[in-house]
Design a protein around this motif. Structure first.
Motif, mmCIF file in Angstrom:
data_model
loop_
_atom_site.group_PDB
_atom_site.id
_atom_site.type_symbol
_atom_site.label_atom_id
_atom_site.label_comp_id
_atom_site.label_asym_id
_atom_site.label_seq_id
_atom_site.Cartn_x
_atom_site.Cartn_y
_atom_site.Cartn_z
ATOM 1 N N ARG A 74 0.821 -1.204 0.000
ATOM 2 C CA ARG A 74 0.000 0.000 0.000
ATOM 3 C C ARG A 74 0.856 1.256 0.000
ATOM 4 O O ARG A 74 0.471 2.284 -0.539
ATOM 5 C CB ARG A 74 -0.938 0.005 1.212
ATOM 6 N N ASN A 78 1.858 1.313 -4.902
ATOM 7 C CA ASN A 78 1.082 2.276 -5.678
ATOM 8 C C ASN A 78 1.931 3.412 -6.217
ATOM 9 O O ASN A 78 1.471 4.190 -7.044
ATOM 10 C CB ASN A 78 -0.043 2.859 -4.809
ATOM 11 N N ARG A 102 0.901 -8.669 -6.622
ATOM 12 C CA ARG A 102 -0.549 -8.480 -6.686
ATOM 13 C C ARG A 102 -0.996 -8.847 -8.096
ATOM 14 O O ARG A 102 -0.665 -8.159 -9.057
ATOM 15 C CB ARG A 102 -0.936 -7.036 -6.360
ATOM 16 N N ASP A 104 -3.841 -8.735 -9.540
ATOM 17 C CA ASP A 104 -4.789 -7.862 -10.221
ATOM 18 C C ASP A 104 -4.145 -6.623 -10.818
ATOM 19 O O ASP A 104 -4.747 -5.960 -11.650
ATOM 20 C CB ASP A 104 -5.892 -7.432 -9.252
ATOM 21 N N GLN A 105 -2.938 -6.278 -10.387
ATOM 22 C CA GLN A 105 -2.299 -5.074 -10.902
ATOM 23 C C GLN A 105 -1.279 -5.358 -11.995
ATOM 24 O O GLN A 105 -0.711 -4.436 -12.558
ATOM 25 C CB GLN A 105 -1.605 -4.325 -9.755
ATOM 26 N N ASP A 279 -15.092 -3.439 -8.532
ATOM 27 C CA ASP A 279 -14.849 -2.302 -9.413
ATOM 28 C C ASP A 279 -15.876 -2.327 -10.541
ATOM 29 O O ASP A 279 -16.452 -3.385 -10.848
ATOM 30 C CB ASP A 279 -13.436 -2.337 -9.990
ATOM 31 N N LYS A 508 -12.534 -6.758 -7.871
ATOM 32 C CA LYS A 508 -11.794 -5.637 -7.314
ATOM 33 C C LYS A 508 -10.346 -5.639 -7.800
ATOM 34 O O LYS A 508 -9.637 -6.626 -7.698
ATOM 35 C CB LYS A 508 -11.815 -5.708 -5.782
ATOM 36 N N GLY A 509 -9.936 -4.505 -8.366
ATOM 37 C CA GLY A 509 -8.561 -4.361 -8.835
ATOM 38 C C GLY A 509 -8.248 -5.122 -10.105
ATOM 39 O O GLY A 509 -7.075 -5.342 -10.408
ATOM 40 N N CYS A 511 -7.084 -6.033 -13.553
ATOM 41 C CA CYS A 511 -6.188 -5.283 -14.425
ATOM 42 C C CYS A 511 -6.790 -5.057 -15.804
ATOM 43 O O CYS A 511 -6.414 -4.105 -16.492
ATOM 44 C CB CYS A 511 -4.864 -6.022 -14.556
#
Length: 635
Positions: A74, A78, A102, A104-105, A279, A508-509, A511
């Protein structure tokens, strides 16, 4: 790392740190050295960096392992597009870098492992596929050795595959994560069971398939991005659109959260509660919210005679008739009548002229002067306009059912005796709940609001409460009335008091949400989404009622007027007969009394003739007396 990179180095004391600083300083555009302080917070003065190098002691990494690696992500993940972790040599499966990933990123994380004797190093890169959430370790430098401790130089080889942008221009330290949808298959949950224009089931030749506006959008997006999709639906239709119950989400939102779906389609509105757990893509439509309720009772048909005008108009019209009658009676020149007649007669004639002109009769004023003609012309024009308007409105009121005053605003709904029913978990419910406790008239709405499952509204056979107003999106309400057999008993209010955004929820998150957003915005810019919505609304519009002939019930007002007029005419006729009969009897009696008086005062006819002859000196035996003239008929 290349000469275009901005690098932040978070490092603790290490024998190889000086050599690494020299290499980084020579290879990058800017280099900023940061010492770990406290909980490894990102310093406010530090700008976002393209690459972050984390070179910490094993004790520090163990402390990160013992807490939560997500806390470090966090604060640093980011801010850094790519991260390079430097740690002691160990099995890649035990590397701390795996805790910093992560899926999802689609982050890019590489790791440099240095041996304890400082004579060798290895470089690994983690290849992340965020769509399938898979991880693959790739070795960039198998083993770099040095003759003396601390003199090791790690220079990865050039790569021409598995990278983007920087391939071929310098050493490859990273392998970019994969966030492309091409070649993947997404699991898409739908709300087609509620049968809306956005997603619904149709059966053709015994095969059921899903169609709708959002299905068309999904086909276009999948074709552009090169992915396939599988449509699925929740097994339980309760809370189909997704609502939170005891900490657990139902419907399509629940499927996304438990991993059984990657995204969802089908008239799903964006709410604050849903946005906390998933999201959403770019909203593709703003759907207004309204409410549906039972029509007011039909007005009696005999009321149609007064329905063309409201009470105020009737009052103004009555005042105009009174003033016109008095004016025509006071000024005989306006109507052309004689000036010598009495006042009551002039008033009666003026009333007859005014009423005849307003009802379109042949009796019109005939003024003698130019000014009188102008005034009379204005009154005739006024009478024609009022007469035509009244006749037109009367025909329309007789042809179309006339209902009582409808509820067409939130203010009317708050003041009405109707209960408010809203679908649970929708944006409309959240909007109405926002008025709870407010010092406004709208505070009454949440007090009398109850929740109901959306399936009850979309079902064409589910009973509806006649004492409640159903609040939902306009598209849902229109579709709910389309297939109901009793749709003529209900109506949708003209109130449009809230706009809810429709979008595709994704995990959520995710990509790939960025690529979906780009494709959705391009569809909106092309105008094809609005075209699909317009066509779907036309198809979903109920067929207009066929024109019908007027019945006896429709003509109740005309028959009432005819009956009342006939009864009044009959009564007047009977009164006239009675009065005339009495008048004739009184006249006959009066003539009889006069005749009797004349008879007593004069001698008989023969004697009167002899007397007249004697007085005149004539012969007493004159001509024989003639018979008296016949008595005149008296009326």
């Amino acid at each position: 790392m290349t000469s275009r990179d901005d690098v932040v180095l978070l490092a603790e004391e290490h024998p190889l740190l000086g050599s690494a600083l020299r290499q980084l300083h020579a290879a990058t555009r800017s280099l900023q050295l940061a010492a770990p302080v406290g909980r490894l917070r990102w310093a406010p003065t530090m700008p976002p960096a393209k690459t972050c190098v984390l070179w910490l002691h094993e004790a520090t990494w163990r402390r990160i392992h013992s807490t939560r690696p997500a806390r470090l992500l966090r604060r640093w993940g980011n801010r850094c597009r790519r991260m390079l972790v430097v740690e002691s040599a160990k099995d890649i499966e035990r590397s701390v870098s795996r805790k910093l990933l992560r899926f999802d990123q689609a982050e890019t994380v590489s790791v440099v492992m240095i041996s304890k004797d400082l004579r060798s190093a290895q470089v690994f890169a983690h290849t992340i596929d965020c769509v399938d959430r898979t991880l693959l370790g790739t070795s960039l430098v198998a083993n770099a050795t040095a003759r003396t401790p601390g003199d090791v130089a790690v220079v990865p080889e050039r790569r021409t595959s598995g990278c983007r942008g920087g391939c071929g221009r310098g050493p490859t330290w990273f392998v970019e994560g994969r966030d492309e949808l091409r070649g993947h298959t997404l699991r898409v949950a739908t709300t087609a069971a509620v049968d809306t224009i956005y997603a619904r089931f149709v059966t053709e030749n015994g095969v059921r398939r899903t169609v709708g506006v959002e299905v068309n959008m999904l086909k276009m997006v999948s074709k552009a991005l090169g992915f396939k999709y599988e449509l699925t639906e929740p097994t339980d239709l309760h809370g189909l659109f997704g609502q939170e119950e005891n900490g657990t989400w139902t419907g399509v939102i629940g499927m996304i959260l438990n991993g059984s779906a990657d995204m969802a389609i089908g008239d799903i509105s964006v709410t604050l509660a849903r946005s906390r757990v998933i999201d959403v893509t770019y909203p593709f439509h703003q759907e207004p919210v309204s409410f549906m309720l039972r029509r007011p009772p039909l007005l009696p048909r005999w009321v149609a005679i007064a329905a063309p005008f409201d009470a105020t108009t009737w009052g103004v019209l009555a005042a105009a008739l009174t003033i016109a009658t008095l004016l025509f009676a006071a000024v005989p020149a306006l109507s052309g009548g004689p000036a010598a007649i009495g006042g009551w007669t002039r008033l009666t004639n003026a009333g007859f002229v005014v009423w005849a002109s307003i009802t379109g009769q042949d009796q019109v004023p005939d003024p003698r002067h130019a000014l009188g003609r102008c005034v009379a012309l204005l009154w005739v024009v006024f009478s024609v306009i009022i007469g035509v308007y009244y006749q037109t409105m009367l025909v329309s009121k007789l042809s179309v059912p006339v209902y009582g005053r409808p509820v067409n605003s939130l203010e009317d709904l708050a003041l009405s005796p109707f209960q408010v029913k809203s679908a649970s978990g929708t944006a409309a419910t959240v909007y109405l709940e926002s008025f709870r406790g407010a010092d406004t008239l709208f505070a009454r709405l949440p007090e009398k609001m109850t929740l109901f499952p959306i399936e009850d509204l979309t079902s064409s056979t589910a009973p509806l409460d006649d004492r409640a107003a159903y609040v939902n999106e306009l598209g849902h309400l229109q579709h709910a009335l389309k297939d109901r057999k009793d749709r003529h008993l209900y109506y949708i209010s003209r109130a449009r008091f809230f706009q809810t955004g429709l979008a595709w929820p994704v995990r959520k998150g995710a990509c790939f949400a960025r690529r979906l957003n780009t494709s959705v915005m391009r569809l909106l810019q092309s105008g094809i989404v609005e075209l699909w919505l317009s066509v779907a609304r036309i198809r979903d519009r109920p067929e207009p009622a066929a024109p019908r002939a007027l019945t006896v019930g429709d003509m109740a007002a005309a028959l009432l007027v005819l009956t009342v007029g006939g009864a009044a005419a009959t009564l007047v006729f009977v009164l006239e007969l009675v009065l005339n009969q009495r008048s004739r009897r009184a006249q006959k009696e009066a003539w009889s009394r006069v005749s009797r008086r004349l008879t007593r005062a004069q001698p008989p006819w023969g004697q009167r003739a002899v007397r007249e002859g004697t007085e005149n000196g004539g012969d007493s035996a004159g001509p024989a007396p003639t018979a008296p003239p016949p008595e005149r008929e008296r009326y």
